[in-house]
Scaffold this motif. Structure first.
Motif, PDB file in Angstrom:
ATOM      1  N   MET A  19      81.168  42.267  19.634  1.00  0.00           N
ATOM      2  CA  MET A  19      79.761  42.273  19.219  1.00  0.00           C
ATOM      3  C   MET A  19      79.490  43.398  18.235  1.00  0.00           C
ATOM      4  SD  MET A  19      78.475  44.023  22.791  1.00  0.00           S
ATOM      5  CE  MET A  19      79.717  43.099  23.694  1.00  0.00           C
ATOM      6  N   LEU A  20      78.324  43.317  17.603  1.00  0.00           N
ATOM      7  CA  LEU A  20      77.735  44.490  16.962  1.00  0.00           C
ATOM      8  C   LEU A  20      76.753  45.086  17.962  1.00  0.00           C
ATOM      9  CD1 LEU A  20      76.904  46.435  14.711  1.00  0.00           C
ATOM     10  CD2 LEU A  20      75.330  44.663  13.880  1.00  0.00           C
ATOM     11  N   HIS A  21      77.004  46.333  18.343  1.00  0.00           N
ATOM     12  CA  HIS A  21      76.076  47.069  19.206  1.00  0.00           C
ATOM     13  C   HIS A  21      75.199  47.886  18.254  1.00  0.00           C
ATOM     14  CE1 HIS A  21      74.807  49.905  22.422  1.00  0.00           C
ATOM     15  NE2 HIS A  21      74.899  50.776  21.444  1.00  0.00           N
ATOM     16  N   PHE A  22      73.914  47.516  18.160  1.00  0.00           N
ATOM     17  CA  PHE A  22      73.026  48.054  17.127  1.00  0.00           C
ATOM     18  C   PHE A  22      71.986  48.984  17.726  1.00  0.00           C
ATOM     19  CE2 PHE A  22      69.343  47.579  14.212  1.00  0.00           C
ATOM     20  CZ  PHE A  22      69.948  48.000  13.034  1.00  0.00           C
ATOM     21  N   GLU A  23      71.977  50.238  17.260  1.00  0.00           N
ATOM     22  CA  GLU A  23      71.014  51.240  17.740  1.00  0.00           C
ATOM     23  C   GLU A  23      70.168  51.734  16.579  1.00  0.00           C
ATOM     24  OE1 GLU A  23      73.112  54.497  19.593  1.00  0.00           O
ATOM     25  OE2 GLU A  23      74.031  53.197  21.105  1.00  0.00           O
ATOM     26  N   MET A  24      68.930  52.133  16.880  1.00  0.00           N
ATOM     27  CA  MET A  24      68.048  52.709  15.861  1.00  0.00           C
ATOM     28  C   MET A  24      67.425  54.015  16.362  1.00  0.00           C
ATOM     29  SD  MET A  24      66.114  49.309  14.387  1.00  0.00           S
ATOM     30  CE  MET A  24      65.116  50.168  13.183  1.00  0.00           C
ATOM     31  N   TYR A  25      67.236  54.945  15.426  1.00  0.00           N
ATOM     32  CA  TYR A  25      66.622  56.248  15.699  1.00  0.00           C
ATOM     33  C   TYR A  25      65.571  56.512  14.637  1.00  0.00           C
ATOM     34  CZ  TYR A  25      70.649  56.768  18.711  1.00  0.00           C
ATOM     35  OH  TYR A  25      71.578  56.563  19.700  1.00  0.00           O
ATOM     36  N   ALA A  26      64.507  57.209  15.050  1.00  0.00           N
ATOM     37  CA  ALA A  26      63.425  57.488  14.098  1.00  0.00           C
ATOM     38  C   ALA A  26      63.866  58.464  13.020  1.00  0.00           C
ATOM     39  CB  ALA A  26      62.209  58.035  14.845  1.00  0.00           C
ATOM     40  N   GLY A  27      64.884  59.263  13.318  1.00  0.00           N
ATOM     41  CA  GLY A  27      65.360  60.249  12.337  1.00  0.00           C
ATOM     42  C   GLY A  27      64.589  61.554  12.408  1.00  0.00           C
ATOM     43  N   THR A  28      63.820  61.736  13.475  1.00  0.00           N
ATOM     44  CA  THR A  28      62.975  62.931  13.607  1.00  0.00           C
ATOM     45  C   THR A  28      63.642  64.024  14.429  1.00  0.00           C
ATOM     46  OG1 THR A  28      61.923  61.821  15.470  1.00  0.00           O
ATOM     47  CG2 THR A  28      60.794  61.701  13.351  1.00  0.00           C
ATOM     48  N   ALA A  29      64.783  63.718  15.078  1.00  0.00           N
ATOM     49  CA  ALA A  29      65.506  64.722  15.866  1.00  0.00           C
ATOM     50  C   ALA A  29      66.827  65.036  15.169  1.00  0.00           C
ATOM     51  CB  ALA A  29      65.755  64.210  17.277  1.00  0.00           C
ATOM     52  N   LYS A  30      67.469  66.095  15.605  1.00  0.00           N
ATOM     53  CA  LYS A  30      68.738  66.504  15.005  1.00  0.00           C
ATOM     54  C   LYS A  30      69.841  66.454  16.060  1.00  0.00           C
ATOM     55  CE  LYS A  30      67.760  69.233  10.977  1.00  0.00           C
ATOM     56  NZ  LYS A  30      66.352  69.342  10.686  1.00  0.00           N
ATOM     57  N   GLY A  31      71.082  66.401  15.592  1.00  0.00           N
ATOM     58  CA  GLY A  31      72.223  66.460  16.502  1.00  0.00           C
ATOM     59  C   GLY A  31      72.863  65.105  16.726  1.00  0.00           C
ATOM     60  N   ALA A  32      73.864  65.088  17.624  1.00  0.00           N
ATOM     61  CA  ALA A  32      74.631  63.864  17.906  1.00  0.00           C
ATOM     62  C   ALA A  32      73.717  62.794  18.498  1.00  0.00           C
ATOM     63  CB  ALA A  32      75.759  64.184  18.863  1.00  0.00           C
ATOM     64  N   LEU A  33      73.990  61.538  18.161  1.00  0.00           N
ATOM     65  CA  LEU A  33      73.169  60.435  18.687  1.00  0.00           C
ATOM     66  C   LEU A  33      73.420  60.221  20.182  1.00  0.00           C
ATOM     67  CD1 LEU A  33      73.415  57.829  15.776  1.00  0.00           C
ATOM     68  CD2 LEU A  33      71.771  59.683  16.115  1.00  0.00           C
ATOM     69  N   THR A  34      74.672  60.380  20.603  1.00  0.00           N
ATOM     70  CA  THR A  34      74.984  60.280  22.033  1.00  0.00           C
ATOM     71  C   THR A  34      74.792  61.646  22.662  1.00  0.00           C
ATOM     72  OG1 THR A  34      76.548  58.461  21.737  1.00  0.00           O
ATOM     73  CG2 THR A  34      76.791  59.793  23.728  1.00  0.00           C
ATOM     74  N   GLN A  35      73.943  61.703  23.685  1.00  0.00           N
ATOM     75  CA  GLN A  35      73.701  62.952  24.402  1.00  0.00           C
ATOM     76  C   GLN A  35      73.723  62.647  25.899  1.00  0.00           C
ATOM     77  OE1 GLN A  35      70.397  65.176  22.742  1.00  0.00           O
ATOM     78  NE2 GLN A  35      71.342  65.191  20.715  1.00  0.00           N
ATOM     79  N   LYS A  36      74.887  62.891  26.497  1.00  0.00           N
ATOM     80  CA  LYS A  36      75.134  62.501  27.905  1.00  0.00           C
ATOM     81  C   LYS A  36      74.117  63.136  28.855  1.00  0.00           C
ATOM     82  CE  LYS A  36      79.260  60.357  27.410  1.00  0.00           C
ATOM     83  NZ  LYS A  36      79.343  58.897  27.569  1.00  0.00           N
ATOM     84  N   GLY A  37      73.566  64.269  28.464  1.00  0.00           N
ATOM     85  CA  GLY A  37      72.638  64.970  29.350  1.00  0.00           C
ATOM     86  C   GLY A  37      71.186  64.529  29.205  1.00  0.00           C
ATOM     87  N   ASN A  38      70.938  63.428  28.508  1.00  0.00           N
ATOM     88  CA  ASN A  38      69.566  62.975  28.305  1.00  0.00           C
ATOM     89  C   ASN A  38      69.369  61.571  28.879  1.00  0.00           C
ATOM     90  OD1 ASN A  38      66.905  62.986  27.411  1.00  0.00           O
ATOM     91  ND2 ASN A  38      67.456  62.220  25.371  1.00  0.00           N
ATOM     92  N   PRO A  39      69.184  61.467  30.217  1.00  0.00           N
ATOM     93  CA  PRO A  39      69.018  60.150  30.843  1.00  0.00           C
ATOM     94  C   PRO A  39      67.683  59.520  30.456  1.00  0.00           C
ATOM     95  CG  PRO A  39      68.589  61.908  32.448  1.00  0.00           C
ATOM     96  CD  PRO A  39      69.046  62.566  31.159  1.00  0.00           C
TER      97      PRO A  39
END
Ligand SMILES: [Zn+2]
Length: 183
Positions: free
Chosen positions: A112-132
């Motif tokens: 598949m294509l796993h498609f994610e979107m972000y507003a672009g208003t935050a900084k840093g890695a897109l995956t953040q294991k500590g942010n449930p």
């Protein structure tokens, strides 16, 4: 925004287990994108003009391409390690450009294509294991309404009626008789 595949997958990206927010890891986390089921090798197209931010190993030996599209950032996940010529970190890409291909998920029979979107208003890695529960950056967005509204580029033959504001024939390198996607 354009749809990232040339077809609408038969299996809805709005139903489990493909939809945004679907249960993952026995409820410990939520699905951070929409899954567009497609065969291995299926071409993936840029949903808008943009610049490639990064490309790295992602999940079950598949890879992910991050693109800054100006109004948002997209992560095209679960793609092949080999990209089309010219697609690399820092490269400018245009709406409808062939930018990746659906990859193999080692150990799974699905692709598949796993498609994610972000507003672009935050900084840093897109995956953040500590942010449930999504384990993603704080500006994660639900891509569902954007995919619903996306322009479907089903035709492989150029049709002047499908051009959107801001797009020009020149941006496609269009010449008479050429297909829509310069692959
Ligand atoms: Zn997914």
């Amino acid at each position: 925004m354009l749809f990232p595949l040339k077809f609408l997958p038969k299996e809805s990206y709005k139903e489990a287990p493909r939809h945004f927010g679907a249960r993952r890891s026995k409820g410990k986390r939520k699905h951070a994108g929409c899954d567009l089921y497609a065969p291995v090798g299926t071409p993936i197209f840029a949903v808008a003009n943009g610049v490639v931010l990064d490309f790295y190993e992602f999940y079950l030996e598949s890879w992910a391409l991050e693109v800054d599209h100006g109004d948002f950032v997209a992560r095209y996940g679960e793609v092949k390690k080999t990209l089309p010529a010219g697609v690399k970190k820092g490269a400018k890409i245009f709406a409808g450009q062939h930018i990746a291909n659906v990859g193999v998920l080692q150990g799974l029979k699905l692709s598949m294509l796993h498609f994610e979107m972000y507003a672009g208003t935050a900084k840093g890695a897109l995956t953040q294991k500590g942010n449930p529960p999504y384990q993603r950056r704080s500006d994660l967005m639900d891509p569902t309404p954007y995919l619903d509204a996306a322009q479907m580029f089903g035709a492989t033959v150029f049709n002047p009626c499908v051009f959107l504001p801001g797009m020009s024939k020149a941006s496609f390198g269009f010449t008479a008789g050429m297909g829509l996607y310069p692959e």
